[in-house]
Scaffold this motif. Structure first.
Motif, PDB file in Angstrom:
ATOM      1  N   UNK A  68       0.848  -1.173  -0.042  1.00  0.00           N
ATOM      2  CA  UNK A  68       0.149  -0.035   0.006  1.00  0.00           C
ATOM      3  C   UNK A  68       0.848   1.283   0.074  1.00  0.00           C
ATOM      4  N   UNK A  69       1.983   1.100   0.973  1.00  0.00           N
ATOM      5  CA  UNK A  69       2.883   2.293   1.105  1.00  0.00           C
ATOM      6  C   UNK A  69       4.377   1.950   0.738  1.00  0.00           C
ATOM      7  N   UNK A  70       4.963   2.658   0.038  1.00  0.00           N
ATOM      8  CA  UNK A  70       6.490   2.503   0.140  1.00  0.00           C
ATOM      9  C   UNK A  70       7.221   3.767  -0.095  1.00  0.00           C
ATOM     10  N   UNK A  71       7.797   4.440   0.943  1.00  0.00           N
ATOM     11  CA  UNK A  71       8.351   5.554   0.847  1.00  0.00           C
ATOM     12  C   UNK A  71       9.565   5.696   1.601  1.00  0.00           C
ATOM     13  N   UNK A  72      10.643   6.454   1.116  1.00  0.00           N
ATOM     14  CA  UNK A  72      12.046   6.696   1.790  1.00  0.00           C
ATOM     15  C   UNK A  72      11.977   8.123   1.961  1.00  0.00           C
ATOM     16  N   UNK A  73      12.670   8.446   3.188  1.00  0.00           N
ATOM     17  CA  UNK A  73      12.678   9.753   3.236  1.00  0.00           C
ATOM     18  C   UNK A  73      13.640  10.419   2.438  1.00  0.00           C
ATOM     19  N   UNK A  74      13.600  11.679   1.918  1.00  0.00           N
ATOM     20  CA  UNK A  74      14.785  12.056   1.023  1.00  0.00           C
ATOM     21  C   UNK A  74      15.991  12.257   1.645  1.00  0.00           C
ATOM     22  N   UNK A  75      16.095  12.239   2.784  1.00  0.00           N
ATOM     23  CA  UNK A  75      17.475  12.329   3.272  1.00  0.00           C
ATOM     24  C   UNK A  75      18.128  11.266   3.532  1.00  0.00           C
ATOM     25  N   UNK A  76      17.489   9.862   3.182  1.00  0.00           N
ATOM     26  CA  UNK A  76      18.078   8.845   3.290  1.00  0.00           C
ATOM     27  C   UNK A  76      17.939   7.656   2.403  1.00  0.00           C
ATOM     28  N   UNK A  77      18.007   8.288   1.013  1.00  0.00           N
ATOM     29  CA  UNK A  77      17.869   7.606  -0.042  1.00  0.00           C
ATOM     30  C   UNK A  77      19.208   7.142  -0.350  1.00  0.00           C
ATOM     31  N   UNK A  78      19.188   5.774  -1.338  1.00  0.00           N
ATOM     32  CA  UNK A  78      20.346   5.546  -1.733  1.00  0.00           C
ATOM     33  C   UNK A  78      21.205   4.759  -0.662  1.00  0.00           C
ATOM     34  N   UNK A  79      20.740   4.303   0.428  1.00  0.00           N
ATOM     35  CA  UNK A  79      21.430   3.855   1.594  1.00  0.00           C
ATOM     36  C   UNK A  79      20.948   2.344   1.907  1.00  0.00           C
ATOM     37  N   UNK A  80      20.254   1.705   0.901  1.00  0.00           N
ATOM     38  CA  UNK A  80      19.941   0.417   0.980  1.00  0.00           C
ATOM     39  C   UNK A  80      18.471   0.098   1.706  1.00  0.00           C
ATOM     40  N   UNK A  81      17.879   1.300   2.178  1.00  0.00           N
ATOM     41  CA  UNK A  81      16.619   0.924   2.876  1.00  0.00           C
ATOM     42  C   UNK A  81      15.508   0.628   2.227  1.00  0.00           C
ATOM     43  N   UNK A  82      15.275   1.022   0.826  1.00  0.00           N
ATOM     44  CA  UNK A  82      14.253   0.530  -0.091  1.00  0.00           C
ATOM     45  C   UNK A  82      14.340  -0.988  -0.138  1.00  0.00           C
ATOM     46  N   UNK A  83      15.394  -1.707  -0.518  1.00  0.00           N
ATOM     47  CA  UNK A  83      15.744  -2.849  -0.559  1.00  0.00           C
ATOM     48  C   UNK A  83      15.415  -3.666   0.572  1.00  0.00           C
ATOM     49  N   UNK A  84      15.882  -3.213   1.731  1.00  0.00           N
ATOM     50  CA  UNK A  84      15.494  -3.749   3.053  1.00  0.00           C
ATOM     51  C   UNK A  84      14.006  -3.739   3.413  1.00  0.00           C
ATOM     52  N   UNK A  85      13.498  -2.595   3.031  1.00  0.00           N
ATOM     53  CA  UNK A  85      12.061  -2.569   3.291  1.00  0.00           C
ATOM     54  C   UNK A  85      11.155  -3.569   2.580  1.00  0.00           C
ATOM     55  N   UNK A  86      11.588  -3.707   1.309  1.00  0.00           N
ATOM     56  CA  UNK A  86      10.745  -4.588   0.374  1.00  0.00           C
ATOM     57  C   UNK A  86      11.065  -5.993   0.702  1.00  0.00           C
ATOM     58  N   UNK A  87      12.408  -6.196   0.993  1.00  0.00           N
ATOM     59  CA  UNK A  87      12.249  -7.652   1.235  1.00  0.00           C
ATOM     60  C   UNK A  87      11.550  -8.056   2.520  1.00  0.00           C
ATOM     61  N   UNK A  88      11.835  -7.120   3.438  1.00  0.00           N
ATOM     62  CA  UNK A  88      11.137  -7.461   4.985  1.00  0.00           C
ATOM     63  C   UNK A  88       9.612  -7.600   4.482  1.00  0.00           C
ATOM     64  N   UNK A  89       8.825  -6.747   3.331  1.00  0.00           N
ATOM     65  CA  UNK A  89       7.449  -6.977   3.348  1.00  0.00           C
ATOM     66  C   UNK A  89       7.079  -8.095   2.571  1.00  0.00           C
ATOM     67  N   UNK A  90       7.852  -8.583   1.587  1.00  0.00           N
ATOM     68  CA  UNK A  90       7.865  -9.848   0.896  1.00  0.00           C
ATOM     69  C   UNK A  90       7.905 -11.305   1.874  1.00  0.00           C
ATOM     70  N   UNK A  91       9.062 -10.970   2.912  1.00  0.00           N
ATOM     71  CA  UNK A  91       8.987 -12.219   3.656  1.00  0.00           C
ATOM     72  C   UNK A  91       7.640 -12.149   4.605  1.00  0.00           C
ATOM     73  N   UNK A  92       6.996 -11.165   5.023  1.00  0.00           N
ATOM     74  CA  UNK A  92       6.033 -11.041   5.695  1.00  0.00           C
ATOM     75  C   UNK A  92       4.774 -11.550   4.980  1.00  0.00           C
ATOM     76  N   UNK A  93       4.773 -11.155   3.647  1.00  0.00           N
ATOM     77  CA  UNK A  93       3.623 -11.561   2.965  1.00  0.00           C
ATOM     78  C   UNK A  93       3.498 -13.062   2.625  1.00  0.00           C
ATOM     79  N   UNK A  94       5.025 -13.435   2.069  1.00  0.00           N
ATOM     80  CA  UNK A  94       5.030 -14.967   1.965  1.00  0.00           C
ATOM     81  C   UNK A  94       4.726 -15.786   3.133  1.00  0.00           C
TER      82      UNK A  94
END
Length: 203
Positions: free
Chosen positions: A125-151
Motif C-alpha cells: 500500500x505504501x512504500x516511501x523513503x525519506x529524501x535524506x536517506x535515499x540510496x542507503x539500501x533502505x528501500x531494498x531492506x523494506x521491500x525484502x521484509x515486506x515480501x517475507x511477511x507476505x510470503x
C-alpha cells in the motif's frame, strides 16, 4: 557509522511516519503531480489527518495481515573520540549517537481490487523513503521484509499501485522483478493523473 534495520512500526513512531510520508511526497511527487493537489496532500490540515490514520493503522490494524514496517538508522559514535568535550559533552554525544532515525516506511495488506483474490494476493500500500536517506539500501531492506511477511502469510502474488510518471519507484520495483499487469486508474487532480498496477510472483 550507522546501525540499520527494519522493524514493525510502533505507536511512538506515528509522528515520524507522518513526517516521512509528507517529506517523501513533497520530494518525490513534485515532478509529476499538480502543485495545488500536492500542497493539499502535504499541508498542515492533511498532516493532522494522516497522523490520525497512521495511529489507527499502527495501533489498531484491521487484521493481523495489515502491517506497517519502518526502516531505521541508529547513529553509532565512539565517545572515546571526543575526550575534549568533558563529561557533559560526552553524555550529549552519547545521547545523540543512540537516537534512532526513521528512514522509510512500508505498509501492506490483503489486496482489495475486485479482480484479485485477497486470499492469495497481497498489496504493497505504501512504500516511501525519506529524501535524506535515499540510496542507503533502505528501500531494498523494506521491500525484502515486506515480501517475507507476505510470503509467511501465504500470499503468492503482490501488487502495488504507482503513478505512471513516478519513474524512480517504477524503476526500482521493476529492477526487483515487478511488472505492469495491465490494470490502470486515472485520478482527476485538476488534470488527469494516471496510475498503473505492478505485480510480482513471490511463490
Amino acid at each position: 557509522m550507522a546501525d540499520v534495520g527494519v522493524r514493525a512500526a510502533r505507536r511512538e513512531d506515528v509522528a515520524a511516519v507522518t513526517g516521512t510520508q509528507i517529506r517523501a511526497w513533497k520530494f518525490g511527487y513534485r515532478e509529476f503531480l499538480p502543485e495545488g493537489p500536492l500542497e493539499q496532500m502535504t499541508g498542515p490540515a492533511a498532516e493532522s489527518m494522516w497522523q490520525r490514520q497512521w495511529d489507527e493503522a499502527i495501533s489498531f490494524p484491521p487484521t493481523p495481515r495489515h502491517r506497517v514496517l519502518v526502516a531505521v538508522e541508529q547513529v553509532l559514535l565512539d565517545t572515546d573520540a571526543f575526550p575534549a568535550l568533558g563529561p557533559g559533552g560526552i553524555e550529549a554525544v552519547a545521547a545523540m549517537a543512540g537516537a534512532e532515525k526513521l528512514a522509510g516506511l512500508a505498509s501492506h495488506a490483503p489486496a482489495e481490487d475486485p479482480d484479485l483474490d485477497l486470499n492469495t494476493t497481497g498489496e504493497l500500500l505504501t512504500f516511501l523513503i525519506d529524501p535524506d536517506y535515499v540510496r542507503r539500501g533502505h528501500g531494498s531492506r523494506l521491500l525484502n521484509a515486506t515480501i517475507d511477511y507476505l510470503r509467511d502469510d501465504g500470499y503468492r502474488t503482490v501488487v502495488t499501485w504507482v503513478f505512471a510518471d513516478n519513474y524512480a519507484v517504477r524503476g526500482f520495483l521493476e529492477s526487483a522483478g515487478w511488472g505492469v499487469d495491465g490494470a490502470e486508474r486515472v485520478l482527476d487532480m485538476g488534470r488527469s493523473v494516471r496510475m498503473i498496477r505492478l505485480a510480482t510472483d513471490i511463490s
